[in-house]
Design an enzyme around this catalytic site. Structure first.
Site, PDB file in Angstrom:
ATOM      1  N   TRP A 115       0.997   5.246   9.205  1.00 27.77           N
ATOM      2  CA  TRP A 115       0.841   6.650   8.827  1.00 27.77           C
ATOM      3  C   TRP A 115       1.601   7.044   7.565  1.00 27.77           C
ATOM      4  O   TRP A 115       1.345   8.089   6.989  1.00 27.77           O
ATOM      5  CB  TRP A 115       1.340   7.540   9.975  1.00 27.77           C
ATOM      6  CG  TRP A 115       2.689   7.115  10.482  1.00 27.77           C
ATOM      7  CD1 TRP A 115       2.946   6.294  11.543  1.00 27.77           C
ATOM      8  CD2 TRP A 115       3.966   7.432   9.914  1.00 27.77           C
ATOM      9  NE1 TRP A 115       4.306   6.091  11.666  1.00 27.77           N
ATOM     10  CE2 TRP A 115       4.947   6.775  10.680  1.00 27.77           C
ATOM     11  CE3 TRP A 115       4.371   8.216   8.828  1.00 27.77           C
ATOM     12  CZ2 TRP A 115       6.320   6.865  10.411  1.00 27.77           C
ATOM     13  CZ3 TRP A 115       5.728   8.307   8.540  1.00 27.77           C
ATOM     14  CH2 TRP A 115       6.684   7.632   9.336  1.00 27.77           C
TER      15      TRP A 115
ATOM     16  N   GLU B  31       2.214  -7.184   7.075  1.00 23.90           N
ATOM     17  CA  GLU B  31       3.207  -6.513   6.237  1.00 23.90           C
ATOM     18  C   GLU B  31       4.020  -5.640   7.175  1.00 23.90           C
ATOM     19  O   GLU B  31       3.562  -4.593   7.619  1.00 23.90           O
ATOM     20  CB  GLU B  31       2.503  -5.690   5.142  1.00 23.90           C
ATOM     21  CG  GLU B  31       3.425  -5.307   3.983  1.00 23.90           C
ATOM     22  CD  GLU B  31       4.192  -4.025   4.237  1.00 23.90           C
ATOM     23  OE1 GLU B  31       5.368  -4.123   4.675  1.00 23.90           O
ATOM     24  OE2 GLU B  31       3.644  -2.943   4.013  1.00 23.90           O
TER      25      GLU B  31
END
Length: 453
Positions: A132, A230
């Protein structure tokens, strides 16, 4: 978990909108559509796929303010940072528009054959599980090279930025991408397993926490599917005694406080050679106090709330435990609802949560180093490996430290940041694989050896 997703404006707690999660039937239908469209999309010439990027850039430029407002309202990012995020996405599109042909062209290799080369073929449907904190940038830096290479994509975005996820899909469709090239799936974490297990999903990329990375890699490992991860970080920002603080202090503060500190590559551990320590603390503190707090929608706001009230509690737990172990608050450590005041913690040593863990918020942890060598040793004491930054006027000596740091990035006199032209990714518990640059576009292709006798 509820079948309803609610997006909330963190500055006021106002419910923005409600969305229904997909049923299993909808999920399968969406995957099948992606797989079907892939057969058409991969056969389109690379030139034509690149031409779509022109339309995408134009569409995003036309909808820049609208998209920025989605970011600001759903996760509380200051509006001017949201605009900057969209502008960075536009730069990303331009980069791949200019370089995709070079990156994906057959790589001729001289052998005894009449002809031998590497062909870069798309793999199929690629699933992206996205966070987010940079809701447009994180998605587009995956989707643009992956789609341009000829794949189709499914995106499972974070619930709290569902409006952003659907807005991104509309941008692609408005730009003329076939329905099914880019699709958002509104699913729970439990539903993700069945998506990964579906035979039509060829690979998975995740940007998220260390915990999420371990969970996803376990599933992909069981099914032998390519994965790019990641994950988290606790980047060190090393300050040597000759650092030009007057020149770089704004950069150093921004390295921690940008996006209210909610960045995997933010400077989280400040390791300062003791000769310059007191001066650094005062200048950092002075610059920190200049930051303008306010509503995320106010164009003048420089720092605002965290994305969720839950994150405040997590920060407080990490700080309190560190204080029990001997750390000391210099400034800040006050909070209300989703707002956490920018904070400096000093006397920080290895073993404390604010040194060892990823601290996702506006909290700067200061550690004093005896000398340059000690600063490098302290910086290396981390299970994470996203990036390190070093501020010094001794560039020659700084270059000698590059191979002593295991991270995926080493920045001298600059904050660690992602750039379309440079590969981005980590080592150790920060994950593996690379995004952006040539390396990013080649992550989800079949590097096929072709040999003609």
């Amino acid at each position: 978990m509820s079948n309803i997703i609610r997006t909330i404006y963190p500055f006021t707690g106002e419910i923005l909108k409600e969305y229904k999660r997909f049923t299993e039937e909808q999920v399968i239908e969406t995957i099948n559509k992606s797989a079907e469209i892939f057969q058409t999309w991969k056969s389109i010439s690379l030139d034509k796929r690149i031409n779509k990027l022109n339309n995408l850039k134009k569409t995003l430029e036309e909808q820049k303010e609208q998209c920025a407002n989605f970011i600001t309202h759903e996760m509380g990012k200051p509006y001017k940072e949201s605009i900057a995020e969209i502008e960075k996405c536009i730069w990303l599109i331009e980069f791949y528009k200019e370089n995709a042909i070079q990156f994906l062209s057959d790589d001729i290799i001289k052998t005894e054959a009449q002809e031998s080369f590497i062909s870069y073929d798309p793999m199929g449907v690629i699933l992206a599980i996205m966070p987010w904190n940079y809701p447009f940038w994180q998605v587009l830096r995956f989707a643009i090279p992956t789609l341009t290479a000829g794949n189709t994509v499914l995106v499972k975005h974070a619930d709290n930025v569902t409006g952003c996820a659907l807005a991104i899909q509309r941008v692609f469709e408005t730009a003329g991408y076939q329905e099914g090239c880019f699709q958002t799936v509104l699913v729970s974490h439990k539903q993700v397993r069945s998506i990964i297990e579906n035979k039509n999903i060829k690979a998975v990329t995740l940007t998220g926490s260390e915990k999420a990375g371990k969970a996803i890699s376990k599933i992909t490992g069981e099914h032998l599917k390519k994965t790019v991860l990641e994950l988290g970080g606790n980047n060190a920002c090393i300050i040597w005694e000759d650092a030009d603080l007057d020149k770089y202090i704004k950069t150093i503060v921004n390295a921690r406080m940008q996006n209210a500190g909610q960045s995997c590559i933010a400077a989280k551990r400040f390791i300062i050679v003791e000769e310059i320590y007191d001066e650094f603390v005062e200048k950092f503190k002075s610059e920190l106090q200049k930051l303008r707090f306010g509503a995320p929608t106010d164009p003048k706001t420089e720092i605002s709330t965290l994305a969720k009230e839950d994150f405040v509690k997590e920060l407080q737990e990490q700080i309190n435990e560190s204080l029990k172990m001997g750390a000391k608050v210099v400034i800040g450590n006050k909070y209300k609802k989703a707002f956490f005041e920018p904070t400096i913690i000093e006397n920080v040593t290895p073993g404390m949560p604010v040194f060892d863990e990823e601290v996702f918020g506006p909290v700067a942890a200061f550690t004093k180093a005896e000398d340059r060598e000690h600063s490098i040793q302290l910086a290396s004491q981390s299970k994470f490996g996203l990036g390190t930054m070093l501020f010094t006027e001794d560039i020659e000596n700084a270059r000698k430290q590059i191979d002593k740091i295991e991270d995926g990035a080493f920045f001298i006199n600059e904050m660690v940041k992602s750039d379309p032209r440079l590969p981005f990714g980590g080592t150790k518990n920060s994950g593996y694989g690379r995004e952006l640059s040539k390396e990013g576009i080649l992550e989800f292709v079949n590097k096929k050896t072709v040999y003609v006798r």
